[in-house]
Design a protein around this motif. Structure first.
Motif, mmCIF file in Angstrom:
data_model
loop_
_atom_site.group_PDB
_atom_site.id
_atom_site.type_symbol
_atom_site.label_atom_id
_atom_site.label_comp_id
_atom_site.label_asym_id
_atom_site.label_seq_id
_atom_site.Cartn_x
_atom_site.Cartn_y
_atom_site.Cartn_z
ATOM 1 N N LEU A 292 0.840 -1.190 0.000
ATOM 2 C CA LEU A 292 0.000 0.000 0.000
ATOM 3 C C LEU A 292 0.882 1.249 0.000
ATOM 4 C CD1 LEU A 292 -2.668 -1.022 2.680
ATOM 5 C CD2 LEU A 292 -2.971 -0.940 0.216
ATOM 6 N N LEU B 260 -7.098 4.246 4.318
ATOM 7 C CA LEU B 260 -7.581 3.063 5.027
ATOM 8 C C LEU B 260 -7.823 3.386 6.495
ATOM 9 C CD1 LEU B 260 -8.195 0.024 5.157
ATOM 10 C CD2 LEU B 260 -5.741 -0.346 5.537
ATOM 11 N N TRP C 218 -3.961 -5.001 4.104
ATOM 12 C CA TRP C 218 -4.746 -5.508 2.964
ATOM 13 C C TRP C 218 -5.957 -6.291 3.467
ATOM 14 C CZ3 TRP C 218 -5.343 -4.321 -1.863
ATOM 15 C CH2 TRP C 218 -4.301 -3.710 -2.568
ATOM 16 N N LYS D 50 -8.516 -3.879 4.566
ATOM 17 C CA LYS D 50 -9.101 -3.246 3.379
ATOM 18 C C LYS D 50 -10.104 -4.170 2.690
ATOM 19 C CE LYS D 50 -7.615 -0.870 -0.797
ATOM 20 N NZ LYS D 50 -6.528 -0.394 -1.599
ATOM 21 N N ASP D 51 -9.766 -5.450 2.589
ATOM 22 C CA ASP D 51 -10.604 -6.398 1.847
ATOM 23 C C ASP D 51 -11.691 -7.059 2.692
ATOM 24 O OD1 ASP D 51 -9.151 -5.862 -0.429
ATOM 25 O OD2 ASP D 51 -7.946 -7.685 -0.335
ATOM 26 N N GLU E 123 -2.714 5.474 0.417
ATOM 27 C CA GLU E 123 -3.669 4.387 0.645
ATOM 28 C C GLU E 123 -3.750 4.016 2.126
ATOM 29 O OE1 GLU E 123 -3.559 1.818 -3.487
ATOM 30 O OE2 GLU E 123 -1.820 1.667 -2.140
ATOM 31 N N CYS F 206 -11.428 3.443 8.536
ATOM 32 C CA CYS F 206 -11.669 2.699 9.775
ATOM 33 C C CYS F 206 -12.194 3.613 10.876
ATOM 34 C CB CYS F 206 -10.384 2.032 10.263
ATOM 35 S SG CYS F 206 -9.846 0.636 9.270
#
Length: 161
Positions: free
Chosen positions: A67, A75, A116, A119-120, A71, A79
């Motif tokens: 990232l 992120l 990640w 994020k996902d 990014e 959150c």
């Protein structure tokens, strides 16, 4: 400008340069620098050197799926947490998040993988907030909402895979 290696005159150019970064060679195009035709030495002014390292960092991150600082900041804000809270979620010390977001330091592979995952999979963010004892205004996923609504006895019966 004269070459510090051989004393010949250097010419200004924007030709591609090959540079090693974190053990890998990258070709960077379009950065103004000086080149010596006699010995092959290259030289950059401070602004060009900053641009070179920024572009090397970007290429490395892209190649390895890291990232970017932007990014990471997006992120963290998604959150709904502060830098200190995000550090608690990830399990790193202060001021690590600030350094990641400014690009001063690149995150470890483990931290990158965890980000990640956050994020996902929004439920991961909720779980990490609970673990770090960060109050969440609104859970990011239905499973987290069920967890929060469940009695402590029922929570013990929930299995995470």
């Amino acid at each position: 400008m004269f070459c510090s290696e051989c004393g010949n005159e250097m010419k200004e150019t924007r030709e591609a340069v090959k540079e090693e970064f974190k053990g890998q060679e990258f070709e960077i195009r379009g950065i103004r620098h000086y080149a010596c035709d006699a010995c092959g030495e290259t030289s950059f002014d401070a602004d060009a050197l900053d641009e070179l390292y920024t572009r090397l960092d970007e290429k490395y991150r892209e190649l390895h799926g890291f990232l970017t600082p932007r990014e990471i900041k997006e992120l963290r804000k998604a959150c709904g947490v502060t830098q200190t809270q995000f550090e608690r979620m990830i399990g790193v010390k202060t001021p690590t998040c600030s350094r990641w977001e400014s690009g001063a330091v690149m995150q470890s592979t483990v931290a990158n993988n965890l980000m990640w995952l956050i994020k996902d999979a929004p439920c991961a963010a909720d779980a990490l907030k609970r673990k770090a004892e960060i109050p969440a205004a609104e859970p990011a996923c239905a499973a987290s909402a069920e967890w929060n609504a469940a009695s402590p006895r029922r929570r013990n019966g929930i299995e995470y895979v």
